[in-house]
Design a protein around this motif. Sequence first.
Motif, PDB file in Angstrom:
ATOM      1  N   ASN A  62       0.823  -1.212   0.000  1.00 51.55           N
ATOM      2  CA  ASN A  62       0.000   0.000   0.000  1.00 51.55           C
ATOM      3  C   ASN A  62       0.856   1.260   0.000  1.00 51.55           C
ATOM      4  OD1 ASN A  62      -2.294  -1.537   0.023  1.00 51.55           O
ATOM      5  ND2 ASN A  62      -2.607  -1.420   2.243  1.00 51.55           N
ATOM      6  N   ARG A  67      -1.895   3.851  -1.306  1.00 49.72           N
ATOM      7  CA  ARG A  67      -3.255   3.520  -0.888  1.00 49.72           C
ATOM      8  C   ARG A  67      -3.201   2.841   0.472  1.00 49.72           C
ATOM      9  NH1 ARG A  67      -7.493   3.025  -4.729  1.00 49.72           N
ATOM     10  NH2 ARG A  67      -7.402   4.897  -6.017  1.00 49.72           N
ATOM     11  N   THR A  68      -4.219   3.052   1.283  1.00 51.66           N
ATOM     12  CA  THR A  68      -4.279   2.401   2.597  1.00 51.66           C
ATOM     13  C   THR A  68      -5.260   1.234   2.612  1.00 51.66           C
ATOM     14  OG1 THR A  68      -6.093   3.801   3.410  1.00 51.66           O
ATOM     15  CG2 THR A  68      -3.835   4.636   3.684  1.00 51.66           C
ATOM     16  N   TYR A 104     -11.673  -3.548   1.213  1.00 46.97           N
ATOM     17  CA  TYR A 104     -11.359  -2.349   1.981  1.00 46.97           C
ATOM     18  C   TYR A 104     -11.739  -2.553   3.446  1.00 46.97           C
ATOM     19  CZ  TYR A 104     -10.239   0.771  -1.913  1.00 46.97           C
ATOM     20  OH  TYR A 104      -9.626   1.378  -2.983  1.00 46.97           O
ATOM     21  N   ASP A 130      -8.215   6.234   2.638  1.00 45.70           N
ATOM     22  CA  ASP A 130      -8.338   6.655   1.236  1.00 45.70           C
ATOM     23  C   ASP A 130      -9.559   7.536   1.010  1.00 45.70           C
ATOM     24  OD1 ASP A 130      -6.088   5.156   0.589  1.00 45.70           O
ATOM     25  OD2 ASP A 130      -7.262   3.365   0.170  1.00 45.70           O
ATOM     26  N   LEU A 318     -13.086   6.258  -5.846  1.00 47.85           N
ATOM     27  CA  LEU A 318     -11.734   5.708  -5.775  1.00 47.85           C
ATOM     28  C   LEU A 318     -11.302   5.090  -7.104  1.00 47.85           C
ATOM     29  CD1 LEU A 318     -11.834   4.107  -2.209  1.00 47.85           C
ATOM     30  CD2 LEU A 318     -10.770   6.265  -2.897  1.00 47.85           C
TER      31      LEU A 318
END
Length: 340
Positions: A62, A67-68, A104, A130, A318
């Motif tokens: 990530n 990105r998380t 997610y 995010d 996203l």
Amino acid sequence: MITPPTRRKRATIHDVAIEAGVSRGTVSRVVNGERYVSLEAREAIESAIKKVGYVPNTAARNLVMQRTQAIGFIVHEPHSLFVDDPNIGNILLGANETLSEADYQLVCLVVDSERDTDRITRYLSGGFVDGVIMVSARENDPITRVIERLSLPATFVGHPPDLHELPFVGIDNRAAAAGITRELVQAGRQRIGMIAAALDRDSGSDRLAGFRDALGERFDEHRVVDVPLYSFRDGFDGMTELLEREPLIDGVFAASDAVAAGALDALRSAGRRVPQDVSVVGFDDSAWALRCHPPLTTVHQPAAAVGRRAAEVMLAQLRGEAVEIDGALVPTSIVRRSSV
């Protein structure tokens, strides 16, 4: 004295490669879902992964991807209401269902004080999520301003009047409130009042506007009691005040089922029977509605569907897709029970 347990060394791609008898590059291709790996090598690698207990380092991946894989679920409500309000929980579960299918994580953030606001501002500014799904934002909400300043992808549940250029999801609170108020009118009630909660949020102000719409010229400001929260305690206190203002009240719209439950308790304490003397309606069709005696006539708010829709709008952002900012409204319906 207890000796702390020794932390087990984390298995690496190198360990998997040795166990499977292949190169680290081949293991990396399998882990990242790439093709062009023979079936024999893939099976050997999958077996080795299980044997050595390898878990991919998603944090490192990530970091490279910037990105998380995490979405903040921000609730601007007191801690007690976050626990007691079934709608918030159902919105959260609906959002989590959709986000988890897309791999997610949902990170829950509760704003109950100025200190919470400062802490969450730092958290969002640090890039730990995010995007965010925001529930119960007020007008001039400082968290909304932070989201705008950071240009953070966001979906709001509800529509504060100062929300600009950010998408929202919700229900038509005004139309639904008008519909449930008409249930009292059609039942022949003459002195109809409202316990109006959370008027600093669009949901509360819109429900009061719908109540006014349904009554028209019969609307009487004196029969509206304003309480801070959608809570049982506020419902009890609001009904007590409404009875003091209008002892002969015969119809009550409570702005939520929890508020209605408190109102029913206050009516019982005052010796008023429901629905014989007073008809009471709520809003939400939550667990409160069925716990009440008698069970509540109320507006069914599909909270889980609202949560799922909010997550869908978030994921679309996203992916870089254009989303409508005019709002996605989820339909409601009236559930008739024996409180009218």
